[in-house]
Scaffold this motif. Sequence first.
Motif, PDB file in Angstrom:
ATOM      1  N   GLU A  14      10.635  -4.190   5.278  1.00 53.69           N
ATOM      2  CA  GLU A  14      10.923  -2.828   5.724  1.00 53.69           C
ATOM      3  C   GLU A  14       9.709  -2.138   6.318  1.00 53.69           C
ATOM      4  N   PRO A  15       8.518  -2.132   5.622  1.00 50.49           N
ATOM      5  CA  PRO A  15       7.382  -1.489   6.244  1.00 50.49           C
ATOM      6  C   PRO A  15       6.915  -2.190   7.502  1.00 50.49           C
ATOM      7  N   GLU A  16       7.110  -3.529   7.587  1.00 51.84           N
ATOM      8  CA  GLU A  16       6.707  -4.228   8.788  1.00 51.84           C
ATOM      9  C   GLU A  16       7.567  -3.803   9.970  1.00 51.84           C
ATOM     10  N   ARG A  17       8.820  -3.475   9.730  1.00 49.30           N
ATOM     11  CA  ARG A  17       9.704  -3.053  10.815  1.00 49.30           C
ATOM     12  C   ARG A  17       9.452  -1.612  11.217  1.00 49.30           C
ATOM     13  N   SER A  18       9.331  -0.737  10.252  1.00 52.54           N
ATOM     14  CA  SER A  18       9.401   0.688  10.551  1.00 52.54           C
ATOM     15  C   SER A  18       8.100   1.435  10.319  1.00 52.54           C
ATOM     16  N   GLY A  19       7.032   0.740   9.886  1.00 56.75           N
ATOM     17  CA  GLY A  19       5.797   1.440   9.606  1.00 56.75           C
ATOM     18  C   GLY A  19       5.842   2.142   8.262  1.00 56.75           C
ATOM     19  N   LEU A  20       4.741   2.844   7.940  1.00 54.72           N
ATOM     20  CA  LEU A  20       4.600   3.427   6.607  1.00 54.72           C
ATOM     21  C   LEU A  20       4.616   4.945   6.619  1.00 54.72           C
ATOM     22  N   SER A  21       4.864   5.546   7.763  1.00 54.59           N
ATOM     23  CA  SER A  21       4.738   6.994   7.858  1.00 54.59           C
ATOM     24  C   SER A  21       5.699   7.735   6.941  1.00 54.59           C
ATOM     25  N   LYS A  22       6.846   7.104   6.603  1.00 52.76           N
ATOM     26  CA  LYS A  22       7.837   7.789   5.777  1.00 52.76           C
ATOM     27  C   LYS A  22       7.791   7.351   4.314  1.00 52.76           C
ATOM     28  N   VAL A  23       6.843   6.498   3.986  1.00 54.81           N
ATOM     29  CA  VAL A  23       6.727   6.005   2.613  1.00 54.81           C
ATOM     30  C   VAL A  23       5.922   7.003   1.794  1.00 54.81           C
ATOM     31  N   ASP A  24       6.458   7.411   0.639  1.00 51.36           N
ATOM     32  CA  ASP A  24       5.709   8.355  -0.185  1.00 51.36           C
ATOM     33  C   ASP A  24       4.681   7.610  -1.038  1.00 51.36           C
ATOM     34  N   GLU A  25       3.874   8.369  -1.775  1.00 51.63           N
ATOM     35  CA  GLU A  25       2.748   7.760  -2.488  1.00 51.63           C
ATOM     36  C   GLU A  25       3.178   6.771  -3.571  1.00 51.63           C
ATOM     37  N   PRO A  26       4.181   7.068  -4.390  1.00 52.02           N
ATOM     38  CA  PRO A  26       4.601   6.060  -5.380  1.00 52.02           C
ATOM     39  C   PRO A  26       5.086   4.763  -4.729  1.00 52.02           C
ATOM     40  N   GLU A  27       5.840   4.877  -3.644  1.00 53.59           N
ATOM     41  CA  GLU A  27       6.306   3.671  -2.954  1.00 53.59           C
ATOM     42  C   GLU A  27       5.128   2.892  -2.379  1.00 53.59           C
ATOM     43  N   THR A  70      -1.131   4.346  10.905  1.00 52.64           N
ATOM     44  CA  THR A  70      -1.640   3.424  11.921  1.00 52.64           C
ATOM     45  C   THR A  70      -1.020   2.042  11.795  1.00 52.64           C
ATOM     46  N   PHE A  71      -0.318   1.779  10.713  1.00 51.09           N
ATOM     47  CA  PHE A  71       0.334   0.470  10.553  1.00 51.09           C
ATOM     48  C   PHE A  71       1.619   0.461  11.378  1.00 51.09           C
ATOM     49  N   GLU A  72       1.649  -0.415  12.378  1.00 52.08           N
ATOM     50  CA  GLU A  72       2.775  -0.450  13.304  1.00 52.08           C
ATOM     51  C   GLU A  72       3.573  -1.733  13.211  1.00 52.08           C
ATOM     52  N   GLY A  73       3.209  -2.614  12.293  1.00 49.46           N
ATOM     53  CA  GLY A  73       3.997  -3.819  12.093  1.00 49.46           C
ATOM     54  C   GLY A  73       3.686  -4.954  13.034  1.00 49.46           C
ATOM     55  N   ARG A  74       2.612  -4.830  13.827  1.00 49.52           N
ATOM     56  CA  ARG A  74       2.275  -5.945  14.724  1.00 49.52           C
ATOM     57  C   ARG A  74       1.709  -7.123  13.941  1.00 49.52           C
ATOM     58  N   SER A  75       1.141  -6.850  12.798  1.00 49.80           N
ATOM     59  CA  SER A  75       0.685  -7.896  11.891  1.00 49.80           C
ATOM     60  C   SER A  75       1.381  -7.677  10.558  1.00 49.80           C
ATOM     61  N   THR A  76       1.163  -8.581   9.613  1.00 51.70           N
ATOM     62  CA  THR A  76       1.758  -8.397   8.295  1.00 51.70           C
ATOM     63  C   THR A  76       1.037  -7.280   7.550  1.00 51.70           C
TER      64      THR A  76
END
Length: 334
Positions: A14-27, A70-76
Amino acid sequence: MSADVRLEELGMNEPERSGLSKVDEPEFSRLVERHRRELHVHCYRMLGSFQDAEDTVQETFLRAWRRRETFEGRSTFRAWLYRIATNACLDLLAKRRPEPATGGEVLWLQPYPDRLLDELPADDADEPEAVAVARETIELAYLVAVQHLAPRPRAVLIMRDVLGWPAKDVAELLGDTVNSVNSALQRARAGMREHLPAERQDWAGGDEDLGTRELVRRYTDASVDTDIDRLAALVTDDVRTSMPPTPGLYVGRDAVVDYWVESGFEGMTGLRTVPTSVNRQPAVAYYHWHAEEGAYLPLTIDVLRIAGGAITEIITFHADQFPLLELPERLPAS
């Protein structure tokens, strides 16, 4: 189902596809914690110090959280964390140790408990650390040799030869060219050959066969008896010993024996031992009798390198490393 559980069950997809911008701190914490041990080992290789690696992993997670957009999923996700961790190590080295080790000893060297190395994934061929540990890149002699390299060639060597990164990815991480990375790798490999023991490919390492266990037993017995003649018979002609962070590297049987005699080891009484293992090497923890405490208290830890049926190196650590190895605080009188 909560988002935390869903991300854990889906792995990194999921983070590799959509990035981490919407992930909260516990996740986010859940995502990075699964990589803590392998990142810690990576930082430990870079720095040679368990405590510095601990601090750097914390800094890595803080930087990752602050830069998650800045994580855009171009790498793992793992590769993204390794990039951050490597740069955090380089920053620490520039601040604390701009010059590499010299003279064959590393005063900041600390042991790494095998029980923590056992936390690394070992049943997945895709896990870089499964390969890295099997290639004996966690033993103390390797760590010492690595610390003699300048920081950037050190990073190149570990990323290329230990973790198996392509040269172009390492170049991107360091903001350099592929040609520069390849040149740095060749220099680093030459430096490693200069500082690694010649018999390294024949190490017993962590695979303690009957002969190795018997040798460790004989060494332990002779040490408790403080019998220097018996100890001298168990080591090679070119044996090395050191005791970080105390300065001093002794090379050769005669020099090591002289050091034992001068240190007052001969005739010492009231020793007991506990076997342990660090850095995939056999180790012996020593306790010394203190009558006022009515107990044996921590003294030192000897970590042994064994090759060809003899001891080729002894690195001794002080009693402050006992808690890290989860060794007893004291041993009773009986």
